[in-house]
Motif scaffolding. Sequence first.
Motif, PDB file in Angstrom:
ATOM      1  N   LEU A  88       0.868  -1.181   0.000  1.00 16.44           N
ATOM      2  CA  LEU A  88       0.000   0.000   0.000  1.00 16.44           C
ATOM      3  C   LEU A  88       0.903   1.229   0.000  1.00 16.44           C
ATOM      4  N   HIS A  89       0.979   1.881  -1.145  1.00 16.41           N
ATOM      5  CA  HIS A  89       1.877   3.024  -1.296  1.00 16.41           C
ATOM      6  C   HIS A  89       1.268   4.276  -0.679  1.00 16.41           C
ATOM      7  N   ASN A  90       2.110   5.277  -0.529  1.00 15.34           N
ATOM      8  CA  ASN A  90       1.638   6.566  -0.025  1.00 15.34           C
ATOM      9  C   ASN A  90       0.582   7.149  -0.968  1.00 15.34           C
ATOM     10  N   ASN A  91      -0.449   7.736  -0.375  1.00 14.88           N
ATOM     11  CA  ASN A  91      -1.523   8.400  -1.124  1.00 14.88           C
ATOM     12  C   ASN A  91      -2.239   7.468  -2.092  1.00 14.88           C
ATOM     13  N   SER A  92      -2.363   6.204  -1.711  1.00  8.91           N
ATOM     14  CA  SER A  92      -3.099   5.266  -2.560  1.00  8.91           C
ATOM     15  C   SER A  92      -4.570   5.634  -2.668  1.00  8.91           C
ATOM     16  N   PHE A  93      -5.102   6.303  -1.651  1.00 12.25           N
ATOM     17  CA  PHE A  93      -6.527   6.673  -1.647  1.00 12.25           C
ATOM     18  C   PHE A  93      -6.683   8.170  -1.348  1.00 12.25           C
ATOM     19  N   GLY A  94      -5.730   8.959  -1.795  1.00  8.74           N
ATOM     20  CA  GLY A  94      -5.645  10.353  -1.385  1.00  8.74           C
ATOM     21  C   GLY A  94      -6.848  11.201  -1.730  1.00  8.74           C
ATOM     22  N   ASN A  95      -7.517  10.929  -2.855  1.00  6.84           N
ATOM     23  CA  ASN A  95      -8.617  11.785  -3.299  1.00  6.84           C
ATOM     24  C   ASN A  95      -9.989  11.249  -2.898  1.00  6.84           C
ATOM     25  N   LEU A  96     -10.013  10.146  -2.155  1.00  7.68           N
ATOM     26  CA  LEU A  96     -11.287   9.526  -1.783  1.00  7.68           C
ATOM     27  C   LEU A  96     -11.719  10.034  -0.407  1.00  7.68           C
ATOM     28  N   SER A  97     -11.995  11.310  -0.332  1.00  5.25           N
ATOM     29  CA  SER A  97     -12.312  11.931   0.958  1.00  5.25           C
ATOM     30  C   SER A  97     -13.679  11.524   1.494  1.00  5.25           C
ATOM     31  N   LEU A  99     -14.782   8.317   1.330  1.00  6.39           N
ATOM     32  CA  LEU A  99     -14.771   6.872   1.574  1.00  6.39           C
ATOM     33  C   LEU A  99     -15.019   6.567   3.048  1.00  6.39           C
ATOM     34  N   GLU A 100     -15.942   5.627   3.291  1.00  3.23           N
ATOM     35  CA  GLU A 100     -16.286   5.239   4.661  1.00  3.23           C
ATOM     36  C   GLU A 100     -15.936   3.783   4.965  1.00  3.23           C
ATOM     37  N   ILE A 101     -15.899   2.939   3.938  1.00  3.87           N
ATOM     38  CA  ILE A 101     -15.579   1.518   4.129  1.00  3.87           C
ATOM     39  C   ILE A 101     -14.506   1.130   3.120  1.00  3.87           C
ATOM     40  N   LEU A 102     -13.416   0.557   3.622  1.00  8.81           N
ATOM     41  CA  LEU A 102     -12.327   0.070   2.766  1.00  8.81           C
ATOM     42  C   LEU A 102     -11.984  -1.350   3.186  1.00  8.81           C
ATOM     43  N   ASN A 103     -12.172  -2.278   2.261  1.00 15.41           N
ATOM     44  CA  ASN A 103     -11.936  -3.695   2.551  1.00 15.41           C
ATOM     45  C   ASN A 103     -10.871  -4.220   1.589  1.00 15.41           C
ATOM     46  N   ILE A 104      -9.688  -4.555   2.137  1.00 19.06           N
ATOM     47  CA  ILE A 104      -8.580  -5.096   1.329  1.00 19.06           C
ATOM     48  C   ILE A 104      -8.153  -6.452   1.910  1.00 19.06           C
ATOM     49  N   CYS A 105      -9.092  -7.227   2.381  1.00 18.97           N
ATOM     50  CA  CYS A 105      -8.777  -8.521   2.981  1.00 18.97           C
ATOM     51  C   CYS A 105      -8.328  -9.530   1.920  1.00 18.97           C
ATOM     52  N   ARG A 106      -7.612 -10.560   2.413  1.00 14.37           N
ATOM     53  CA  ARG A 106      -7.181 -11.701   1.608  1.00 14.37           C
ATOM     54  C   ARG A 106      -6.351 -11.294   0.389  1.00 14.37           C
ATOM     55  N   ASN A 107      -5.413 -10.402   0.617  1.00 10.06           N
ATOM     56  CA  ASN A 107      -4.381 -10.085  -0.367  1.00 10.06           C
ATOM     57  C   ASN A 107      -3.045 -10.608   0.158  1.00 10.06           C
ATOM     58  N   SER A 108      -1.966 -10.049  -0.333  1.00  4.18           N
ATOM     59  CA  SER A 108      -0.632 -10.442   0.148  1.00  4.18           C
ATOM     60  C   SER A 108       0.115  -9.229   0.683  1.00  4.18           C
ATOM     61  N   ILE A 109      -0.594  -8.331   1.315  1.00  2.00           N
ATOM     62  CA  ILE A 109       0.002  -7.089   1.806  1.00  2.00           C
ATOM     63  C   ILE A 109       0.986  -7.389   2.933  1.00  2.00           C
ATOM     64  N   HIS A 110       2.208  -6.930   2.764  1.00  2.00           N
ATOM     65  CA  HIS A 110       3.198  -7.056   3.841  1.00  2.00           C
ATOM     66  C   HIS A 110       3.884  -5.730   4.153  1.00  2.00           C
ATOM     67  N   ILE A 111       3.638  -4.717   3.321  1.00  2.00           N
ATOM     68  CA  ILE A 111       4.200  -3.387   3.571  1.00  2.00           C
ATOM     69  C   ILE A 111       3.088  -2.354   3.440  1.00  2.00           C
ATOM     70  N   ILE A 112       2.947  -1.521   4.454  1.00  2.00           N
ATOM     71  CA  ILE A 112       2.014  -0.399   4.408  1.00  2.00           C
ATOM     72  C   ILE A 112       2.818   0.866   4.709  1.00  2.00           C
ATOM     73  N   GLN A 113       2.993   1.704   3.700  1.00  2.00           N
ATOM     74  CA  GLN A 113       3.761   2.920   3.901  1.00  2.00           C
ATOM     75  C   GLN A 113       2.996   3.902   4.781  1.00  2.00           C
ATOM     76  N   GLN A 114       3.743   4.785   5.412  1.00  2.00           N
ATOM     77  CA  GLN A 114       3.171   5.630   6.457  1.00  2.00           C
ATOM     78  C   GLN A 114       2.031   6.515   5.954  1.00  2.00           C
ATOM     79  N   GLY A 115       2.102   6.972   4.707  1.00  2.00           N
ATOM     80  CA  GLY A 115       1.062   7.845   4.179  1.00  2.00           C
ATOM     81  C   GLY A 115       0.043   7.126   3.317  1.00  2.00           C
ATOM     82  N   ALA A 116      -0.116   5.822   3.515  1.00  2.00           N
ATOM     83  CA  ALA A 116      -1.026   5.043   2.669  1.00  2.00           C
ATOM     84  C   ALA A 116      -2.475   5.478   2.824  1.00  2.00           C
ATOM     85  N   PHE A 117      -2.861   5.888   4.026  1.00  3.26           N
ATOM     86  CA  PHE A 117      -4.260   6.225   4.286  1.00  3.26           C
ATOM     87  C   PHE A 117      -4.493   7.740   4.391  1.00  3.26           C
ATOM     88  N   THR A 118      -3.564   8.504   3.856  1.00  2.00           N
ATOM     89  CA  THR A 118      -3.724   9.952   3.882  1.00  2.00           C
ATOM     90  C   THR A 118      -4.937  10.377   3.053  1.00  2.00           C
TER      91      THR A 118
END
Length: 370
Positions: A88-97, A99-118
Amino acid sequence: MKITSITILFWPLSMLLLSDESQTSKTEVKCNFTAKNYALIPANINKNITILDLSYNQITLNVTDTRVLQTYFLLTELYLIENNVIILHNNSFGNLSNLEILNICRNSIHIIQQGAFTGLDKLKQLYLCQNKIVQLNPDIFVPLKNLILLNLQGNLISYLDVPQLFHLEFIILYGNPWNCSCSLLNLQNWLNTSNVTLENENITMCSYPDILKCYNIKTVTYKAECYSKFPSSIIEDLYIHFQSIGNSTFNSFLNNLTRNSERESQGKSWAFLVSVVVTVLMTSLLISIAIKCPVWYNFLLSYNHHRLEEHEAETYEDSFTRNPSPPPQIPDTSSEETTVIFEQLQQFVVDDDGFIEDKYIDTHELREEN
């Protein structure tokens, strides 16, 4: 009077129109693209979409996906279940102001950058379950000021710092290899003292150490030494909280507490530091002595001259005149070469004053003595 009556007549009609506009603004536009084998997020979707389901595809959420996703700024729900998201890179969802529900279950995420949910100021539910997350930086949750539910079920997390989520009500942590050592005490205190509900508490168990495998992370009993160590994170939180008070009693208490918890380790570290400093100084001294001794010796030796006595000069002159070294025989030499050889031999002749020339003898003193 007429104006008042007209206003009263049109008031219900105006209210109906406003309610209709509010309902149309809240109209949900759903798009379901599940199991389409998409590798990228489609860019030709209705821009007024509010609910987008892209589950069971091959989406990686790369730079192209992020750019397309920014155009759907009216999204309130986004589902990316079982895709190929790794980072999950920085600003992956930056313009989705919105958004109320985000579901990313059952992937292979092992790195979440600090600004991913900005930019997700209105996000209320975040699902990161069944990924490969090993460690989470609590700072990644700072932008989520309205988060109510956090699902971290089924990852590889063994330790978790307390997230700064003041509106959080539910957290799901089961299915992780929790290490119930002293490092987890901070999380346990937070679960027991805050208003957060630990979902599936009865199956959120310790995995390490082996003797605590049957214990719940919220109720497991820690050793007394865990409380005496008083984790540094708790100290920092208390210090920040009471910093504005400026209470000297609290400061002294905090310093004493920290000093007592680290006294043993500090004693050993000081002893080691002193030994290292002494060793370095002794080594430097020995090296300097080894370098300077020959220089001092030559310096002293160069001044080790004394004035010859008269009988020593006569003895030296007699020994030189008795055994004069014959001049080298040089065949067919010219007169100029003979003169040069003679001048070289004159260097070995003793002066008439009975002394050997020494460059360190002060000629001025010698002239005064004569």
